[in-house]
Design a protein around this motif. Structure first.
Motif, PDB file in Angstrom:
ATOM      1  N   PHE A 149       0.828  -1.211   0.000  1.00 14.45           N
ATOM      2  CA  PHE A 149       0.000   0.000   0.000  1.00 14.45           C
ATOM      3  C   PHE A 149       0.861   1.260   0.000  1.00 14.45           C
ATOM      4  O   PHE A 149       0.456   2.286  -0.539  1.00 14.45           O
ATOM      5  N   ALA A 150       2.040   1.210   0.625  1.00 15.51           N
ATOM      6  CA  ALA A 150       2.947   2.364   0.573  1.00 15.51           C
ATOM      7  C   ALA A 150       3.334   2.635  -0.880  1.00 15.51           C
ATOM      8  O   ALA A 150       3.337   3.783  -1.346  1.00 15.51           O
ATOM      9  N   LEU A 151       3.644   1.586  -1.614  1.00 16.31           N
ATOM     10  CA  LEU A 151       3.996   1.753  -3.021  1.00 16.31           C
ATOM     11  C   LEU A 151       2.771   2.164  -3.836  1.00 16.31           C
ATOM     12  O   LEU A 151       2.848   3.058  -4.685  1.00 16.31           O
ATOM     13  N   LEU A 152       1.619   1.549  -3.566  1.00 16.24           N
ATOM     14  CA  LEU A 152       0.397   1.872  -4.324  1.00 16.24           C
ATOM     15  C   LEU A 152       0.006   3.335  -4.161  1.00 16.24           C
ATOM     16  O   LEU A 152      -0.415   3.984  -5.111  1.00 16.24           O
ATOM     17  N   ARG A 153       0.158   3.855  -2.928  1.00 14.68           N
ATOM     18  CA  ARG A 153      -0.221   5.253  -2.711  1.00 14.68           C
ATOM     19  C   ARG A 153       0.590   6.173  -3.621  1.00 14.68           C
ATOM     20  O   ARG A 153       0.059   7.077  -4.252  1.00 14.68           O
ATOM     21  N   GLU A 154       1.891   5.916  -3.697  1.00 13.09           N
ATOM     22  CA  GLU A 154       2.740   6.740  -4.562  1.00 13.09           C
ATOM     23  C   GLU A 154       2.374   6.510  -6.031  1.00 13.09           C
ATOM     24  O   GLU A 154       2.379   7.447  -6.835  1.00 13.09           O
ATOM     25  N   ALA A 155       2.039   5.268  -6.383  1.00 14.44           N
ATOM     26  CA  ALA A 155       1.657   4.968  -7.764  1.00 14.44           C
ATOM     27  C   ALA A 155       0.418   5.767  -8.166  1.00 14.44           C
ATOM     28  O   ALA A 155       0.362   6.356  -9.255  1.00 14.44           O
ATOM     29  N   CYS A 156      -0.578   5.816  -7.272  1.00 21.64           N
ATOM     30  CA  CYS A 156      -1.798   6.579  -7.560  1.00 21.64           C
ATOM     31  C   CYS A 156      -1.491   8.072  -7.692  1.00 21.64           C
ATOM     32  O   CYS A 156      -2.024   8.766  -8.565  1.00 21.64           O
ATOM     33  N   TYR A 157      -0.607   8.550  -6.835  1.00 20.63           N
ATOM     34  CA  TYR A 157      -0.212   9.965  -6.893  1.00 20.63           C
ATOM     35  C   TYR A 157       0.456  10.295  -8.231  1.00 20.63           C
ATOM     36  O   TYR A 157       0.161  11.322  -8.857  1.00 20.63           O
ATOM     37  N   LEU A 158       1.332   9.419  -8.698  1.00 16.82           N
ATOM     38  CA  LEU A 158       2.061   9.695  -9.941  1.00 16.82           C
ATOM     39  C   LEU A 158       1.118   9.679 -11.147  1.00 16.82           C
ATOM     40  O   LEU A 158       1.319  10.432 -12.108  1.00 16.82           O
ATOM     41  N   VAL A 159       0.085   8.838 -11.095  1.00 15.11           N
ATOM     42  CA  VAL A 159      -0.920   8.845 -12.164  1.00 15.11           C
ATOM     43  C   VAL A 159      -1.773  10.110 -12.062  1.00 15.11           C
ATOM     44  O   VAL A 159      -2.041  10.781 -13.064  1.00 15.11           O
ATOM     45  N   GLN A 160      -2.174  10.446 -10.838  1.00  9.96           N
ATOM     46  CA  GLN A 160      -2.962  11.673 -10.650  1.00  9.96           C
ATOM     47  C   GLN A 160      -2.219  12.896 -11.187  1.00  9.96           C
ATOM     48  O   GLN A 160      -2.813  13.766 -11.814  1.00  9.96           O
ATOM     49  N   GLU A 161      -0.914  12.934 -10.964  1.00  8.45           N
ATOM     50  CA  GLU A 161      -0.111  14.101 -11.362  1.00  8.45           C
ATOM     51  C   GLU A 161       0.307  14.043 -12.824  1.00  8.45           C
ATOM     52  O   GLU A 161       1.096  14.879 -13.278  1.00  8.45           O
ATOM     53  N   ASP A 162      -0.156  13.025 -13.563  1.00  4.97           N
ATOM     54  CA  ASP A 162       0.187  12.898 -14.994  1.00  4.97           C
ATOM     55  C   ASP A 162       1.686  12.749 -15.236  1.00  4.97           C
ATOM     56  O   ASP A 162       2.193  13.135 -16.289  1.00  4.97           O
ATOM     57  N   VAL A 163       2.407  12.205 -14.267  1.00  3.08           N
ATOM     58  CA  VAL A 163       3.827  11.920 -14.507  1.00  3.08           C
ATOM     59  C   VAL A 163       3.956  10.716 -15.439  1.00  3.08           C
ATOM     60  O   VAL A 163       4.857  10.644 -16.285  1.00  3.08           O
ATOM     61  N   VAL A 164       3.015   9.797 -15.311  1.00  2.00           N
ATOM     62  CA  VAL A 164       3.103   8.536 -16.031  1.00  2.00           C
ATOM     63  C   VAL A 164       1.685   7.939 -16.077  1.00  2.00           C
ATOM     64  O   VAL A 164       0.874   8.197 -15.192  1.00  2.00           O
ATOM     65  N   SER A 165       1.406   7.170 -17.110  1.00  2.00           N
ATOM     66  CA  SER A 165       0.096   6.502 -17.160  1.00  2.00           C
ATOM     67  C   SER A 165       0.118   5.269 -16.266  1.00  2.00           C
ATOM     68  O   SER A 165       1.188   4.763 -15.905  1.00  2.00           O
ATOM     69  N   ALA A 166      -1.074   4.764 -15.935  1.00  2.00           N
ATOM     70  CA  ALA A 166      -1.154   3.562 -15.092  1.00  2.00           C
ATOM     71  C   ALA A 166      -0.439   2.398 -15.768  1.00  2.00           C
ATOM     72  O   ALA A 166       0.286   1.635 -15.117  1.00  2.00           O
ATOM     73  N   LYS A 167      -0.610   2.279 -17.081  1.00  2.00           N
ATOM     74  CA  LYS A 167       0.011   1.150 -17.772  1.00  2.00           C
ATOM     75  C   LYS A 167       1.540   1.298 -17.809  1.00  2.00           C
ATOM     76  O   LYS A 167       2.265   0.323 -17.607  1.00  2.00           O
ATOM     77  N   ASP A 168       2.030   2.522 -18.080  1.00  2.00           N
ATOM     78  CA  ASP A 168       3.484   2.724 -18.091  1.00  2.00           C
ATOM     79  C   ASP A 168       4.071   2.517 -16.693  1.00  2.00           C
ATOM     80  O   ASP A 168       5.190   2.015 -16.551  1.00  2.00           O
ATOM     81  N   LEU A 169       3.338   2.912 -15.659  1.00  3.93           N
ATOM     82  CA  LEU A 169       3.831   2.663 -14.300  1.00  3.93           C
ATOM     83  C   LEU A 169       3.964   1.165 -14.046  1.00  3.93           C
ATOM     84  O   LEU A 169       4.962   0.707 -13.476  1.00  3.93           O
ATOM     85  N   ASP A 170       2.987   0.401 -14.501  1.00  2.00           N
ATOM     86  CA  ASP A 170       3.091  -1.056 -14.356  1.00  2.00           C
ATOM     87  C   ASP A 170       4.305  -1.599 -15.106  1.00  2.00           C
ATOM     88  O   ASP A 170       5.014  -2.483 -14.602  1.00  2.00           O
ATOM     89  N   THR A 171       4.555  -1.070 -16.307  1.00  2.00           N
ATOM     90  CA  THR A 171       5.736  -1.507 -17.067  1.00  2.00           C
ATOM     91  C   THR A 171       7.018  -1.201 -16.301  1.00  2.00           C
ATOM     92  O   THR A 171       7.934  -2.029 -16.225  1.00  2.00           O
ATOM     93  N   ILE A 172       7.082   0.004 -15.728  1.00  3.20           N
ATOM     94  CA  ILE A 172       8.268   0.392 -14.948  1.00  3.20           C
ATOM     95  C   ILE A 172       8.501  -0.598 -13.801  1.00  3.20           C
ATOM     96  O   ILE A 172       9.621  -1.068 -13.575  1.00  3.20           O
ATOM     97  N   LEU A 173       7.424  -0.924 -13.094  1.00  2.40           N
ATOM     98  CA  LEU A 173       7.556  -1.832 -11.950  1.00  2.40           C
ATOM     99  C   LEU A 173       8.026  -3.220 -12.405  1.00  2.40           C
ATOM    100  O   LEU A 173       8.933  -3.813 -11.807  1.00  2.40           O
TER     101      LEU A 173
END
Lengths: 335, 335
Positions: free
Chosen positions: A208-232
């Motif tokens: 959940f610590a990682l998920l919270r940051e993941a949601c924030y990065l999508v909210q801020e348009d730093v990266v799409s949800a799919k690209d974030l998954d690719t990064i991980l």
């Protein structure tokens, strides 16, 4: 009684986790499983659903015919599996009672008071809860030393982790019994005993610590949800499949180990820590990220078909088998 | 010029990351690599060190004789590798200049101003920084459209991820060139373009968010550093090696997908988010965790020998190869 002796396990609540847990226990030849659920047509539901979990539990599923309802019928005929529609008969002969019921405190408190009255005195009581501590669940029990959390990760018949979380009242012998049960030689499961109760236990707190940051990065348009998954998947996933986070940074620090790593990366790390996202899942103002995340995830992946879920579980099994076969996780962990 | 055409790459700074990056580029047959570093006896250092990275880059290292200094000599003799002790000659024919120098803003600003004066006009400029944005590094450049971050994960010759992070001034064509360069068919690398500069980029933000909580849990005696590593390897590591965090929760929500997951687990998740650990790596009061974490990590793993590091890299390679061979990550990612 040793945890490697024959056991008779009562499972209460046969949703997805319960079915997977049944498959886990049925994979051990000296375990008899009693299952109880209040849903209508429970017999037929078991015959239809359980085969999906049994087939995935086989290490060589590809080359074998798929288990069918007949394999469940065989387990029943041979006395390995008993289907109950009464809690009383389900618990009558148990050496272990494990519940996967609703995540509701009142339900669990009431259940354990009933189970305590029905099960044999030596029986161990395990709850598969992901969020309600044993110390809260045990409030209406006479003997509070018998209950502990055995928190699985989904799906438990494939995923190695079991977080064993005693309450302050749980007896050390019962903690050790549960740890030993999941540590038998040849098991791919890896139980870990936590030293304290804490919300979310350890695995989900990290996730959940990682998920919270993941949601924030999508909210801020730093990266799409799919690209974030690719990064991980292209970095931290394979790293942490082979080595833990501390072990990785011990390596990352070179000769100086994790101390050198913390010294060298401390500035960047603190800058990140100081502005990690603070999105919330409950409440109004800070939940604007939710619709953006949900719509991007739905667009990227759609609704998963049963075939896709099966394929994902096969992936997970591949990585777990690489771990257990190549890196010695198949023996009893150090206590 | 297409990124699949022959390239001549100048690498500046040949520490561990630089050596690994050299191995990455040398694995492509139509790439000539010029390397520059200011350390004494640079020639001999390259002959001694680079073979360690070349051997690990081979997918069938087990069955082949280990590369030796003679393989480096062969690369030099065949004109694939040039060793420079002057920045001027190193940059003279470059189509790409990539730096892995010290993480120091003034150094990087000064370096790029020099490189801009030395390299051919069309050359692309890449920085492997983990912490200093291109918009900060480019301050002393005349043409700010040429520089972007190509942030690798350690070790880049094995780890698939490259985070491509342009500044607001970087030209879109140069971003696409870098993405295309690392996406050629057969490459196991997976470049991802970030839409905004942000401290730590994405991969390290996710890692550091999890690490902060990990340090907190050790500080609070919930779990030992070694048990925390076991928990991660037995659950989230293999899960995220096969599926991203969002995709996993899309699955975890069942038919309702990630929306159902957030609804169902929202209470537990918010409870965890509300009391995630707030340890700091810098400053006094909140750094008490550091000595406890460092001593537990040292006790669990000791100082890693070169052989252990090699073994860990082999593990990583196993998981990456399972991904690329079985799950189709070896083709060009979708743009």
């Amino acid at each position: 009684m040793s945890a490697t002796d024959p056991q008779r396990i009562t499972l209460i609540g046969l949703g997805t986790i319960g079915m997977s847990m049944a498959a886990l226990h049925l994979s051990r030849e000296n375990v008899v499983v009693d299952i109880f659920d209040t849903r209508p047509n429970f017999d037929q539901y078991v015959l239809n659903t359980l085969p999906n979990f049994l087939s995935q539990d086989s290490a060589s599923a590809d080359s074998k015919p798929q288990p069918s309802t007949s394999s469940v019928a065989l387990l029943i005929a041979s006395g390995r599996l008993h289907i109950h529609t009464s809690l009383e008969t389900a618990c009558a002969s148990a050496t272990i009672v494990q519940e996967q019921g609703p995540e509701n405190l009142e339900f669990k408190q009431s259940l354990w008071a009933q189970v305590e009255a029905l099960a044999p005195l030596p029986a161990h009581f395990w709850t598969s809860t992901s969020g309600i501590a044993a110390s809260a669940q045990q409030q209406k029990m006479d003997n509070k030393t018998r209950l502990l959390v055995v928190h699985p990760f989904n799906p438990p018949h494939i995923m190695p982790l079991l977080e064993i979380v005693p309450s302050p009242d749980t007896s050390p012998e019962r903690v050790e019994f549960a740890r030993e049960y999941f540590s038998i030689p040849g098991s791919k499961h890896r139980p870990v005993v936590l030293q304290k109760e804490i919300p979310g236990f350890v695995g989900n707190r990290l996730a959940f610590a990682l998920l919270r940051e993941a949601c924030y990065l999508v909210q801020e348009d730093v990266v799409s949800a799919k690209d974030l998954d690719t990064i991980l998947m292209a970095s931290l996933g394979p790293r942490w499949a082979g080595n833990g986070v501390f072990e990785s940074y011990q390596q990352g620090g070179g000769e100086g180990g994790i101390r050198a790593f913390l010294d060298k990366l401390g500035g960047t790390m603190q800058a990140v820590w100081d502005n990690l996202g603070k999105v919330n899942v409950l409440g109004d103002e800070e939940t604007n990220w939710k619709e953006k995340v949900i719509s991007q995830v739905n667009e990227a992946y759609g609704a998963l078909t049963p075939g896709q879920v099966r394929e994902k579980e096969e992936r997970l099994k591949d990585f777990v088998e690489t771990q257990t076969k190549k890196y010695g996780h198949d023996s009893i962990p150090e206590a």
